[in-house]
Design a protein around this motif. Structure first.
Motif, short mmCIF file in Angstrom:
data_model
loop_
_atom_site.label_atom_id
_atom_site.label_comp_id
_atom_site.label_asym_id
_atom_site.label_seq_id
_atom_site.Cartn_x
_atom_site.Cartn_y
_atom_site.Cartn_z
N UNK A 111 0.81 -1.21 0.00
CA UNK A 111 0.00 0.00 0.00
C UNK A 111 0.85 1.26 0.00
N UNK A 112 2.18 1.10 -0.04
CA UNK A 112 3.11 2.23 0.07
C UNK A 112 3.68 2.55 -1.30
N UNK A 113 3.78 3.84 -1.63
CA UNK A 113 4.41 4.25 -2.87
C UNK A 113 5.23 5.50 -2.61
N UNK A 114 5.98 5.93 -3.61
CA UNK A 114 6.92 7.05 -3.44
C UNK A 114 7.86 6.76 -2.28
N UNK A 115 8.30 5.54 -2.21
CA UNK A 115 9.13 5.05 -1.11
C UNK A 115 9.79 3.76 -1.59
N UNK A 116 10.97 3.43 -1.05
CA UNK A 116 11.58 2.14 -1.42
C UNK A 116 10.72 0.95 -1.05
N UNK A 117 9.74 1.14 -0.16
CA UNK A 117 8.89 0.01 0.26
C UNK A 117 7.78 -0.33 -0.74
N UNK A 118 7.60 0.52 -1.74
CA UNK A 118 6.64 0.22 -2.80
C UNK A 118 6.94 -1.18 -3.37
N UNK A 119 5.89 -1.95 -3.69
CA UNK A 119 6.15 -3.31 -4.16
C UNK A 119 4.99 -3.81 -5.03
N UNK A 120 5.28 -4.81 -5.84
CA UNK A 120 4.23 -5.57 -6.54
C UNK A 120 4.76 -6.99 -6.69
N UNK A 121 3.92 -7.98 -6.37
CA UNK A 121 4.33 -9.38 -6.52
C UNK A 121 4.49 -9.70 -8.00
N UNK A 122 5.43 -10.61 -8.30
CA UNK A 122 5.67 -10.97 -9.70
C UNK A 122 4.40 -11.47 -10.36
N UNK A 123 3.60 -12.29 -9.64
CA UNK A 123 2.40 -12.83 -10.29
C UNK A 123 1.38 -11.73 -10.59
N UNK A 124 1.35 -10.69 -9.75
CA UNK A 124 0.44 -9.58 -10.03
C UNK A 124 0.94 -8.75 -11.22
#
Lengths: 405, 405
Positions: B376-389
């Motif tokens: 749920x985090x963006x504009x931050x290094x913690x932004x993420x998306x799973x490969x399957x998504x």
């Protein structure tokens, strides 16, 4: 009587450097240690001292010494610094250096023959504007900071003191306490523009310093949760900028609650610092001062408690890191009384501003002369001193040197 | 089925650029328009597009277009941006570009023959991290900002857009609305990582966008009185850092008082910015957003009133300067419904984040695909998306392109 001192109604020496380190963006001057502007000031000092027949040397900590007579023990030393805060005024530092050179010129012109060696000194990084520790040159000289601690300090670009000193032609491994240089100082007198309104209220162009408030610098590191400024609801946030804003107000409240205390946040760093980004961390630097060591420690403890509470209330965490500490300075009262007498009864004045004289006062007999500042403003382009008050300062310094040399 | 898309469990394209613009100090990536890192990303894009047989051109505003088939009217355009916020994540922007290239590769591999031209686009300075105006490339293209206004924007070092564009090989006098390039776009689809928690709550890997909050950027210029941090009593001060701290809290209060509103201070500049200096001025940038144009304007008016009051209470003055404005975007609902149907009934989702798709939506039929972000985090290094998504996103984009080409 003012001879070659004045050009356009100001001290000629100040006019000669009025084009160096001009900060068009901030106003005033930015002259930070071991930068182009500061190197230019060192060259100007060396040339001006040479015109007076003084021998200029750089000590192992980057301080400049211009000697009248052979360097030796029991010397009378006078001077100040040439570096500035970012966007600083024209007088803070340079006035004391120019006045020292002008006083020497007057002594020479009158045929005076000193019985003791005299040196005009320029201390490096007095403001701590580049590496964060004020009075770095005099602290290193006197051992108030170790060479190891100093070498590791960094500027905003990550350049260490060791690297910058090396680039400036010093041997960084030799930074540190310099007993030989210190042993030569029999007496140190620093002339400085006043940085408050004391002399306005007293109606005097000059004063002798009585004391310097205890002071230090602390860094507040506030950690929160970086996120997107548009996609994150207000109640889902742990925003360290909001927490730091509350911390700034808590710092102000702590200072207001302590008599004669001052606490200031004048510098912050927001990480990462994007307009559309909820920050992940904030560094806020606090400059805190009070009228005794114990009161300053109590102020900082009160400040820390208040800051912890408001930062936690914003869902963030905070750490307080001490970056420098200077205990209360009470200048040698017998010496001060003697100098007040020499000047025919000028006032004694305390100050909230730190000085190299404060650092050295623990090691050698030390005194300060303040020159009236009609704006009461310093660390700003609005800092000022009238030409006649500057001349009064030079004349006072000349008298003092004459009385001790 | 995933073919060459994955390397080490992620999209190969993202892996290829994972070493570009790494920001060791902030974490994450700093890839600002027309800097070394961003030039490297442009080269990577051009080479990757060339491997698919696409012809890459740079338009007069610095946007990149990779054409499958001859450039022409009624083209289907997909893509996003490669620039980042300072210390941004790996997905915001690049995921949409990599997914577009991968979707083209899948169409080609399946022998699909489009009946319309297709272009993969990379818009310049989407984040506005260097020159302050978000979506600068798409705003210039569509005429939402004039060439004159854009040319005069400056970065933190005072470099203008005109100078930076010229250094990047563009003709700065040609920056501005590009009707020819615009006329070629028949339909624009932007895939983007979600920047909130919407898809976590909905339990879906992808969604189609419904709307974008109205938003803009304002600069608060707070003026006070610069002075010395040690020599100036607490009650003699007009400290703009204290005033700005109160302003930050007033901005937060205004946003909390408006339903679904967000207001953020993520960037400040303290003048002059010395630790032992009471500042003379502070700039604080406010990013403000709400669910309609009127509500956003009301939020900003409320914010301004609150800020004026608290700043005046600190003895300072403040000016509010609008730096950018983006009205509420409601994406073409018929197109969105059609795409939801093509994807078998994925959710419709609003967002608080601005996008080039929002800028273009006023000129051409436009749609967006969001990919779930488990932090749920963006504009931050913690932004993420799973490969399957991410793969689900590529497959969705491929289906959508197949349905409209």
């Amino acid at each position: 009587m003012t001879g070659g001192l004045l050009a356009h109604g100001r001290l000629a020496g100040l006019d000669e450097i009025s084009g160096v380190g001009v900060d068009a963006a901030r106003g005033g001057f930015s002259r930070h240690v071991w930068t182009t502007a500061e190197f230019e000031l060192r060259e100007w000092f060396t040339a001006r001292a040479a015109r007076l027949g003084l021998d200029v040397e750089t000590d192992r900590n980057g301080n400049l010494w211009a000697w009248w007579g052979a360097p030796g023990p029991d010397a009378v030393v006078t001077g100040s610094h040439l570096d500035s805060v970012p966007g600083g005024g024209a007088f803070d530092g340079p006035l004391g250096v120019v006045a020292a050179l002008d006083a020497v010129a007057r002594l020479q012109a009158s045929g005076f023959r000193p019985r003791r060696p005299l040196a005009v000194v320029v201390f490096a990084e007095e403001e701590g504007s580049r590496f964060g520790v004020a009075c770095l040159g005099s602290r290193l000289l006197s051992g108030a900071i170790s060479g190891d601690a100093a070498r590791a300090l960094t500027d905003a670009d990550g350049v260490t003191v060791a690297e910058a000193a090396s680039a400036a032609g010093l041997a960084p491994e030799h930074l540190g306490r310099d007993d030989e240089a210190l042993a030569r100082i029999g007496l140190f007198i620093e002339l400085h523009v006043e940085q408050g309104r004391g002399l306005i209220d007293l109606g005097s162009p000059v004063a002798i310093a009585s004391s310097i408030l205890a002071h230090g610098r602390w860094r507040l590191r506030v950690n929160g949760q970086g996120n997107h400024a548009g996609a994150t609801g207000m109640r889902e946030r742990r925003d360290p900028v909001v927490a730091a804003a509350r911390a700034v107000l808590a710092v102000e409240q702590a200072a207001l609650a302590t008599e004669d205390a001052r606490a200031t946040v004048g510098r912050m760093r927001i990480v990462p610092g994007g307009t559309n980004v909820i920050a992940s961390a904030v560094d806020a630097w606090v400059d805190a001062r009070a009228s005794s060591d114990a009161q300053t420690r109590a102020l900082v403890a009160d400040m820390e408690a208040r800051v912890q509470e408001v930062v936690a209330g914003s869902g963030c965490t905070v750490e307080l890191i001490e970056e420098s500490w200077s205990g209360l300075v009470e200048f040698d009262s017998a010496l001060a009384a003697q100098l007040v007498g020499t000047l025919g009864g000028v006032p004694l004045l305390p100050t909230g501003a730190g000085h190299d004289a404060g650092v050295l006062s623990g090691r050698v007999p030390t005194a300060m002369v303040f020159v009236r500042n009609p704006t009461g403003v310093s660390h700003s382009p609005e800092e000022f001193a009238e030409a006649e008050d500057c001349i009064a300062g030079v004349e006072a310094l000349e008298s003092l040197l004459r009385s001790v040399l």
